[in-house]
Design a protein around this motif. Structure first.
Motif, PDB file in Angstrom:
ATOM      1  N   ALA A 132       0.855  -1.179   0.000  1.00 21.43           N
ATOM      2  CA  ALA A 132       0.000   0.000   0.000  1.00 21.43           C
ATOM      3  C   ALA A 132       0.892   1.230   0.000  1.00 21.43           C
ATOM      4  O   ALA A 132       1.708   1.417   0.908  1.00 21.43           O
ATOM      5  N   ALA A 133       0.759   2.063  -1.035  1.00 21.06           N
ATOM      6  CA  ALA A 133       1.627   3.222  -1.204  1.00 21.06           C
ATOM      7  C   ALA A 133       1.322   4.285  -0.150  1.00 21.06           C
ATOM      8  O   ALA A 133       0.216   4.351   0.401  1.00 21.06           O
ATOM      9  N   PRO A 134       2.315   5.141   0.135  1.00 20.33           N
ATOM     10  CA  PRO A 134       2.094   6.207   1.123  1.00 20.33           C
ATOM     11  C   PRO A 134       0.956   7.127   0.712  1.00 20.33           C
ATOM     12  O   PRO A 134       0.779   7.435  -0.473  1.00 20.33           O
ATOM     13  N   ILE A 135       0.198   7.590   1.693  1.00 22.23           N
ATOM     14  CA  ILE A 135      -0.867   8.559   1.430  1.00 22.23           C
ATOM     15  C   ILE A 135      -1.116   9.346   2.713  1.00 22.23           C
ATOM     16  O   ILE A 135      -1.251   8.772   3.796  1.00 22.23           O
ATOM     17  N   GLY A 136      -1.128  10.667   2.620  1.00 20.78           N
ATOM     18  CA  GLY A 136      -1.368  11.505   3.781  1.00 20.78           C
ATOM     19  C   GLY A 136      -0.437  11.178   4.929  1.00 20.78           C
ATOM     20  O   GLY A 136       0.778  11.100   4.754  1.00 20.78           O
ATOM     21  N   PRO A 137      -0.975  10.958   6.113  1.00 17.78           N
ATOM     22  CA  PRO A 137      -0.113  10.671   7.267  1.00 17.78           C
ATOM     23  C   PRO A 137       0.336   9.215   7.354  1.00 17.78           C
ATOM     24  O   PRO A 137       0.994   8.831   8.317  1.00 17.78           O
ATOM     25  N   ALA A 140       5.461   8.602  11.839  1.00 17.22           N
ATOM     26  CA  ALA A 140       6.189   9.630  12.573  1.00 17.22           C
ATOM     27  C   ALA A 140       6.713  10.638  11.553  1.00 17.22           C
ATOM     28  O   ALA A 140       6.860  10.319  10.374  1.00 17.22           O
ATOM     29  N   VAL A 141       7.003  11.843  11.994  1.00 17.34           N
ATOM     30  CA  VAL A 141       7.484  12.886  11.093  1.00 17.34           C
ATOM     31  C   VAL A 141       8.845  13.380  11.568  1.00 17.34           C
ATOM     32  O   VAL A 141       9.012  13.743  12.740  1.00 17.34           O
ATOM     33  N   ALA A 142       9.823  13.370  10.654  1.00 16.53           N
ATOM     34  CA  ALA A 142      11.146  13.944  10.917  1.00 16.53           C
ATOM     35  C   ALA A 142      11.320  15.130   9.985  1.00 16.53           C
ATOM     36  O   ALA A 142      11.108  15.015   8.776  1.00 16.53           O
ATOM     37  N   SER A 143      11.707  16.283  10.520  1.00 15.21           N
ATOM     38  CA  SER A 143      11.816  17.480   9.698  1.00 15.21           C
ATOM     39  C   SER A 143      12.937  18.364  10.211  1.00 15.21           C
ATOM     40  O   SER A 143      13.381  18.247  11.359  1.00 15.21           O
ATOM     41  N   GLY A 144      13.400  19.250   9.347  1.00 10.29           N
ATOM     42  CA  GLY A 144      14.462  20.154   9.743  1.00 10.29           C
ATOM     43  C   GLY A 144      15.007  20.917   8.569  1.00 10.29           C
ATOM     44  O   GLY A 144      14.333  21.100   7.548  1.00 10.29           O
ATOM     45  N   THR A 145      16.268  21.355   8.689  1.00 13.11           N
ATOM     46  CA  THR A 145      16.897  22.186   7.669  1.00 13.11           C
ATOM     47  C   THR A 145      18.225  21.600   7.242  1.00 13.11           C
ATOM     48  O   THR A 145      18.875  20.859   7.985  1.00 13.11           O
ATOM     49  N   THR A 146      18.619  21.947   6.019  1.00 11.15           N
ATOM     50  CA  THR A 146      19.908  21.524   5.482  1.00 11.15           C
ATOM     51  C   THR A 146      20.641  22.733   4.938  1.00 11.15           C
ATOM     52  O   THR A 146      20.025  23.689   4.457  1.00 11.15           O
ATOM     53  N   ALA A 147      21.958  22.681   5.021  1.00  6.28           N
ATOM     54  CA  ALA A 147      22.788  23.754   4.478  1.00  6.28           C
ATOM     55  C   ALA A 147      24.167  23.191   4.196  1.00  6.28           C
ATOM     56  O   ALA A 147      24.578  22.163   4.761  1.00  6.28           O
ATOM     57  N   TYR A 148      24.886  23.862   3.323  1.00  2.00           N
ATOM     58  CA  TYR A 148      26.291  23.551   3.142  1.00  2.00           C
ATOM     59  C   TYR A 148      27.093  24.202   4.261  1.00  2.00           C
ATOM     60  O   TYR A 148      26.652  25.169   4.896  1.00  2.00           O
ATOM     61  N   THR A 164       7.736  11.564   6.303  1.00  2.00           N
ATOM     62  CA  THR A 164       6.794  10.760   7.073  1.00  2.00           C
ATOM     63  C   THR A 164       7.271   9.318   7.058  1.00  2.00           C
ATOM     64  O   THR A 164       7.480   8.746   5.992  1.00  2.00           O
ATOM     65  N   LEU A 165       7.434   8.741   8.234  1.00  2.00           N
ATOM     66  CA  LEU A 165       8.155   7.480   8.378  1.00  2.00           C
ATOM     67  C   LEU A 165       7.325   6.432   9.099  1.00  2.00           C
ATOM     68  O   LEU A 165       6.557   6.743  10.028  1.00  2.00           O
ATOM     69  N   TYR A 166       7.519   5.182   8.698  1.00  2.00           N
ATOM     70  CA  TYR A 166       6.940   4.051   9.414  1.00  2.00           C
ATOM     71  C   TYR A 166       7.585   4.017  10.806  1.00  2.00           C
ATOM     72  O   TYR A 166       8.804   4.185  10.949  1.00  2.00           O
ATOM     73  N   GLY A 216       2.787   8.777  15.134  1.00  2.00           N
ATOM     74  CA  GLY A 216       2.326  10.108  15.488  1.00  2.00           C
ATOM     75  C   GLY A 216       3.373  11.000  16.113  1.00  2.00           C
ATOM     76  O   GLY A 216       3.117  12.187  16.340  1.00  2.00           O
ATOM     77  N   GLU A 217       4.570  10.474  16.383  1.00  2.00           N
ATOM     78  CA  GLU A 217       5.609  11.272  17.030  1.00  2.00           C
ATOM     79  C   GLU A 217       6.304  12.168  16.008  1.00  2.00           C
ATOM     80  O   GLU A 217       6.420  11.831  14.824  1.00  2.00           O
ATOM     81  N   ALA A 218       6.808  13.330  16.470  1.00  2.00           N
ATOM     82  CA  ALA A 218       7.510  14.268  15.591  1.00  2.00           C
ATOM     83  C   ALA A 218       8.923  14.500  16.109  1.00  2.00           C
ATOM     84  O   ALA A 218       9.128  14.717  17.307  1.00  2.00           O
ATOM     85  N   LEU A 219       9.881  14.435  15.198  1.00  2.00           N
ATOM     86  CA  LEU A 219      11.265  14.803  15.476  1.00  2.00           C
ATOM     87  C   LEU A 219      11.544  16.023  14.601  1.00  2.00           C
ATOM     88  O   LEU A 219      11.696  15.912  13.387  1.00  2.00           O
ATOM     89  N   SER A 220      11.589  17.194  15.223  1.00  2.00           N
ATOM     90  CA  SER A 220      11.680  18.429  14.459  1.00  2.00           C
ATOM     91  C   SER A 220      12.975  19.159  14.769  1.00  2.00           C
ATOM     92  O   SER A 220      13.748  18.755  15.642  1.00  2.00           O
ATOM     93  N   ALA A 221      13.194  20.241  14.025  1.00  2.00           N
ATOM     94  CA  ALA A 221      14.359  21.109  14.208  1.00  2.00           C
ATOM     95  C   ALA A 221      15.679  20.363  14.014  1.00  2.00           C
ATOM     96  O   ALA A 221      16.696  20.719  14.609  1.00  2.00           O
TER      97      ALA A 221
END
Length: 542
Positions: A93-98, A131-139, A179-181, A223-228
């Motif tokens: 089943a392909a990813p969809i929404g959350p 779960a959601v992992a998010s943040g920023t990237t830079a050189y 968005t991750l298993y 449902g957990e978030a890893l941010s910043a």
């Protein structure tokens, strides 16, 4: 939780499976075709099934392992008709929404997915909220062009205990969201070649580590978030290390000591004075989750004995006849492990076949690899590649125009779809290659062969990767001798790392480019300076 836009999961091809559907699961079966039916259900954060969710409108994908069939339907319940009974299929089943992508069998890893070989009804694919992992990237400071950095999420596969790439995100704005298993993850940001600056950018692991050893892991629940999260990717650079003992036996001990922890299911012990038995044993040991150590034919070196004691194997397999490893060595080993047995034939070819039969059993298998049994370079680079992918490796008398009957029977028992020959026609003849396909032993053949042993090993370096493995390391071994590299095959396989052959005084420029392009920046030399000079450790190109 806000819905996250999901890309397609890149999943491991082939491999073993944890669950299999049997004829007992089937309802009714047409003699000519099989049918798979089922439904997709979304789960709440607590794991309970929801009566309705966006998961039911996802795309459902059918993958054929044996026939490469790929079909999709966008509906739940779903039905796939006209399939071939006995062939192996997975349903995803392909990813969809959350909801992250999920295979039947409650796993995000294709290698762990439930495999269907007969008509099966009422398949249920249970999609957890991710779960959601998010943040920023830079050189790293000093570069002004917009970042073109990909962030990769590697999930710990509970069955293999390896981290495998599941998702990636790339955004020139410098922000990412995945968005991750649910599970345990490592994260890696990788740059690439910058046309503006002429710089090849490297990688960085979360949280701020330039290498795998210092990387943090994160266990994320539904449902957990890893941010910043923050990544600052530096310029690409290699690091080098050297594993060098006083002799080949101590070097083999160093490779296992830096790779394996105590409690192995098996340790293989092979002669250090000749190469065929050890290189045949490498993929077999890797298949069984074990290690390989070398011994003097007449007596077990004390430091090898101490390493086996440290590894605490449940079983020891002695490779080769008493002419290769004496009965005296067997007697010494019997005081260490509860089970010691010998696998050895009349010659190197029979020993190779016996090792394959013992570790891999009967088929079907995705692929079998073949290398000549008359010289070591091709088998030396093939052994870790086969071990990393779980493929059997057979040594063959490559000068013959056709396979001998015992080798033909060994290939037939494996039921491989593909045969991969390592080395050019002078090593394994064109006649053998033609016979493999013409006889129906395999569907297709492939050959990896460079202009010389060094180029062949460079070409082989990518074949030990399933496409999902977390790889940062590569081993360099001399192309003019086998002693120091013999013990490295299972260590390399355990890390999905290639063994690349190099001249004693420099590293082929093509090898350095290949390693850089694939993000393998940790280089380990096998052997002392008499084997691989300081110029090799300094990665002096030639």
């Amino acid at each position: 939780m806000a819905a996250i836009c999901i890309g397609i999961i890149l999943s491991m091809l082939g491999g073993g499976n944890a669950l299999a559907a049997t004829a007992g699961d089937a309802a009714t079966e047409d003699a000519a075709t099989m049918t798979l039916t089922g439904s997709v259900v979304g789960l709440a954060v607590d794991g309970s099934e929801l009566p309705s969710s966006s998961a039911t409108s996802t795309e459902v994908e059918l993958h054929g392992i044996d026939d490469d069939l790929y079909e999709t339907v966008r509906s739940s319940p779903f039905t796939f008709n006209g399939l071939t009974p006995g062939n192996r299929y997975t349903v995803h089943a392909a990813p969809i929404g959350p909801y992250p992508g999920t295979y039947a069998g409650d796993t995000p890893h294709r290698s762990n997915a439930q495999v269907f070989t007969a008509t099966t009804n009422d398949i249920r694919i249970r999609m957890p909220i991710g779960a959601v992992a998010s943040g920023t990237t830079a050189y790293a400071p000093g570069w002004t062009e917009p970042p073109q950095i990909s962030v990769y999420a590697y999930r710990l596969n509970e069955r293999t205990q390896r981290y495998e790439w599941l998702r990636a995100a790339r955004d020139s704005s410098g922000h990412f969201s995945l968005t991750l298993y649910p599970g345990t993850y490592m994260f890696r940001a990788r740059g690439g070649w910058s046309l503006a600056s002429g710089v090849f950018h490297g990688d960085q692991f979360w949280n701020g580590s330039d290498g795998l050893a210092g990387a943090d892991v994160a266990t994320l629940d539904s449902g957990e978030a890893l941010s910043a999260m923050k990544f600052n990717v530096p310029r690409f650079s290699f690091t080098t290390d050297r594993l060098a003992g006083g002799d080949r036996y101590e070097t083999s001990v160093l490779t296992t000591r830096t790779t394996f922890v105590p409690g192995l299911p098996v340790v293989y012990v092979a002669s250090g004075t000749n190469w065929p038995d050890a290189l045949s044993a490498g993929p077999a040991a890797a298949k069984r989750g074990g290690a390989l150590l070398l011994t003097h034919p007449a007596s077990l070196p004390e430091l090898v004995r101490d390493e086996i004691v440290r590894l605490q194997p449940e079983e020891i397999v002695v490779v080769g006849s008493p002419a290769s490893v004496s009965d005296n060595v067997v007697s010494q080993l019997e005081s260490i492990a509860p089970s010691v047995r010998r696998i050895g034939g009349a010659d190197r070819y029979e020993t190779s076949r016996m090792l394959v039969a013992d570790a891999f059993g009967t088929g079907p298998h995705e692929k079998v690899m073949l290398a000549t049994g008359t010289s070591f370079p091709d088998a030396l680079t093939a052994s870790p590649a086969a071990g990393a992918r779980g493929f059997p490796l057979l040594l063959v008398y490559g000068a013959a125009e056709v396979l001998d009957a015992p080798t033909r029977a060994a290939v037939a028992a494996l039921e491989p779809r593909y045969a991969h020959i390592v080395g050019g026609p002078p090593s394994v003849s064109s006649g053998i290659e033609s016979e493999l396909a013409a006889s129906g032993l395999v569907e297709q053949t492939a050959r990896t062969a460079g202009a010389d042993r060094y180029e062949t090993s460079i070409m082989m370096s990518s074949l030990g990767n399933s496409g999902t493995d977390l790889r940062t390391r590569a081993y360099l071994a001399t192309g003019v001798g086998f002693a120091d590299a013999l013990g490295g095959a299972t260590a390399a396989a355990a890390k999905s790392a290639p063994i690349i052959l190099t001249p004693p005084t420099c590293v082929r420029d093509g090898a350095l480019r290949e390693l850089r392009d694939r993000g393998m920046d940790e280089i380990v030399l096998l052997g002392g300076e008499s084997t691989l000079s300081r110029d090799v450790q300094n990665l002096t190109a030639c």
